[in-house]
Design a protein around this motif. Sequence first.
Motif, short mmCIF file in Angstrom:
data_model
loop_
_atom_site.label_atom_id
_atom_site.label_comp_id
_atom_site.label_asym_id
_atom_site.label_seq_id
_atom_site.Cartn_x
_atom_site.Cartn_y
_atom_site.Cartn_z
N TRP A 131 34.30 -16.65 48.76
CA TRP A 131 33.27 -16.73 49.79
C TRP A 131 32.56 -15.39 49.95
O TRP A 131 33.19 -14.32 49.89
CB TRP A 131 33.88 -17.11 51.13
N GLY A 132 31.26 -15.44 50.16
CA GLY A 132 30.48 -14.24 50.43
C GLY A 132 29.56 -14.47 51.62
O GLY A 132 29.43 -15.59 52.12
N GLY A 133 28.90 -13.41 52.07
CA GLY A 133 27.98 -13.53 53.20
C GLY A 133 28.40 -12.65 54.36
O GLY A 133 28.95 -11.58 54.18
N GLY A 134 28.15 -13.14 55.57
CA GLY A 134 28.49 -12.38 56.76
C GLY A 134 27.90 -13.01 58.00
O GLY A 134 26.88 -13.71 57.94
N PHE A 135 28.55 -12.74 59.15
CA PHE A 135 28.14 -13.33 60.42
C PHE A 135 27.59 -12.32 61.41
O PHE A 135 27.36 -12.65 62.57
CB PHE A 135 29.32 -14.06 61.07
N ALA A 136 27.40 -11.07 60.99
CA ALA A 136 26.93 -10.05 61.93
C ALA A 136 25.48 -10.33 62.34
O ALA A 136 24.67 -10.80 61.53
CB ALA A 136 27.02 -8.67 61.29
N PRO A 137 25.12 -10.04 63.61
CA PRO A 137 23.73 -10.22 64.06
C PRO A 137 22.77 -9.33 63.28
O PRO A 137 23.12 -8.23 62.85
CB PRO A 137 23.78 -9.81 65.54
N GLN A 138 21.55 -9.82 63.08
CA GLN A 138 20.50 -9.06 62.43
C GLN A 138 19.23 -9.15 63.26
O GLN A 138 19.04 -10.08 64.04
CB GLN A 138 20.25 -9.60 61.02
N ASP A 139 18.35 -8.18 63.05
CA ASP A 139 17.11 -8.17 63.82
C ASP A 139 16.26 -9.40 63.54
O ASP A 139 15.66 -9.98 64.44
CB ASP A 139 16.31 -6.91 63.49
N PHE A 140 16.21 -9.81 62.28
CA PHE A 140 15.40 -10.97 61.90
C PHE A 140 16.25 -11.91 61.03
O PHE A 140 16.14 -11.89 59.80
CB PHE A 140 14.15 -10.53 61.15
N PRO A 141 17.12 -12.70 61.66
CA PRO A 141 18.03 -13.56 60.89
C PRO A 141 17.28 -14.74 60.27
O PRO A 141 16.17 -15.09 60.70
CB PRO A 141 19.02 -14.04 61.95
N PRO A 142 17.88 -15.37 59.25
CA PRO A 142 17.30 -16.59 58.70
C PRO A 142 17.18 -17.67 59.77
O PRO A 142 17.93 -17.68 60.75
CB PRO A 142 18.29 -17.00 57.61
N THR A 143 16.25 -18.59 59.57
CA THR A 143 16.00 -19.66 60.53
C THR A 143 16.43 -21.00 59.96
O THR A 143 16.16 -21.30 58.79
CB THR A 143 14.49 -19.73 60.88
N LEU A 144 17.11 -21.78 60.77
CA LEU A 144 17.56 -23.11 60.38
C LEU A 144 16.72 -24.14 61.14
O LEU A 144 16.79 -24.22 62.37
CB LEU A 144 19.05 -23.29 60.71
N ALA A 145 15.91 -24.90 60.41
CA ALA A 145 15.01 -25.86 61.03
C ALA A 145 15.34 -27.28 60.58
O ALA A 145 15.77 -27.50 59.44
CB ALA A 145 13.57 -25.53 60.68
N ARG A 146 15.13 -28.24 61.47
CA ARG A 146 15.37 -29.64 61.15
C ARG A 146 14.39 -30.12 60.08
O ARG A 146 13.20 -29.79 60.10
CB ARG A 146 15.18 -30.50 62.40
N LYS A 147 14.90 -30.94 59.15
CA LYS A 147 14.04 -31.58 58.17
C LYS A 147 14.71 -32.88 57.75
O LYS A 147 15.71 -32.88 57.02
CB LYS A 147 13.81 -30.69 56.95
N GLY A 148 14.16 -33.99 58.21
CA GLY A 148 14.76 -35.29 57.93
C GLY A 148 16.13 -35.39 58.56
O GLY A 148 16.33 -35.07 59.74
N LYS A 149 17.13 -35.82 57.76
CA LYS A 149 18.49 -35.97 58.27
C LYS A 149 19.27 -34.66 58.17
O LYS A 149 20.42 -34.59 58.64
CB LYS A 149 19.21 -37.05 57.48
N GLY A 150 18.67 -33.64 57.56
CA GLY A 150 19.36 -32.38 57.41
C GLY A 150 18.56 -31.22 57.95
O GLY A 150 17.85 -31.34 58.96
N TYR A 151 18.65 -30.07 57.26
CA TYR A 151 17.99 -28.86 57.71
C TYR A 151 17.40 -28.13 56.49
O TYR A 151 17.70 -28.46 55.33
CB TYR A 151 18.99 -27.92 58.39
#
Length: 411
Positions: A131-151
């Motif tokens: 696993w890679g990545g991270g959960f720390a807050p950022q000034d401009f984080p990615p955005t998760l938007a609704r699209k159909g049944k998913g995102y």
Amino acid sequence: MGLAPMPSPPASASDPFGPGRAHWLRVAQETADDLATDAAAREHAGKLTFDEVSRLRESGLLTLLIPAELGGGGADWPTAFAVVRAIAATDAAIAQLLASHYFLSWGARCFTEPELAARIEQRSAAEQWCWGGGFAPQDFPPTLARKGKGYVLEGRQSYATRVLVADRLAVRAERAGSGEPVAVLVDPTHRGVRIDEADTFGQRLAAGGGVEFNAVPISAQDVLGSLTADDDVLSPSAALASPIGRLLSVQLLLGLAEGVLAEAREYCRAAHASPSSWSPSWPDGSPQDPHVQATYGELTVLTRSAAALTDQALAAVHGGLARGEDLSYDEYADISVHAAMAEAAASKAAQESTSRALDVVGSRSASARLGLDRFWRNARTHTLHRPVAHQFRDVGDYFLNGAHPPFVLPA
């Protein structure tokens, strides 16, 4: 007498169907010894760490924290902490890679509904995900938007560990509209994911970099859960993710301090035993020199003191995990302060030891072949991302004002 290579947390049983703590500590030490044989050369080459991840995969360490009934190692956090510390003493970048992997893969259990978390962990164990990545807050984080049944995921994560070698990314994103922070699981092979390698002077083998998400489809089952620090959403037991993240940092720092002192000691002993190859510098460098003895003594006390605080924090976290949903916010705050104190002490020990060990070795420590500089560069890079002043501030605010330490997640 050498420095203790492992912490001494309270005794706790691993999953009864797993191999047990003694097995994993033996595997960790074997892995550390294997990494030590070419640590300086690998760090100097700076190649992507696919081979090192394969070593971790073959050893079984990647699935250490996954319950045995789901195909994992069935171990607990005290065991995982000890594993990270053992490996950090020889290769801090690989230890950071492993520590972050542990935190993110365990995050599926921490922030997700139990049934979904079990399915994710079972697949992670079966396919041996890193696993890679991270959960720390950022000034401009990615955005998760609704699209159909998913995102759909859009935006950029500026820096995260292991992203260059990961099988799955777990990242922090904000829901479009509400701004709620959520943990999202992403397949890095999707064509909408672009990863850039970080250019750092230390922790070069941690496979860190920035990640660009361009219209990446995300299923509802890949939205792991909320990362909000709101008391109405975050329970005290889930909030333990914060001190657990701190203690992973602590193990990395203690491993660095212990590792550099052990390596410098062995070099000084070997070099002084061959007078024809020994060139004295300040201080003399001899194990018999009072200045050298005093320096090693001071650094040993500093490191052992940090280790003692760490044992207290480990006991506090272990107790909090055992209480589960019965844990109160005040109890959580006390646990978090213990972890902050341990991180502050370990940060000081790592910075002092990795710097001053070069002095006692002398001018020969400048040799790239010797590789002692990697300890200093790795420690300094890590502490720049986690400034010790923040730990002191949190402890002081709690001591003076009773303020609960902030909920902080690692990058």
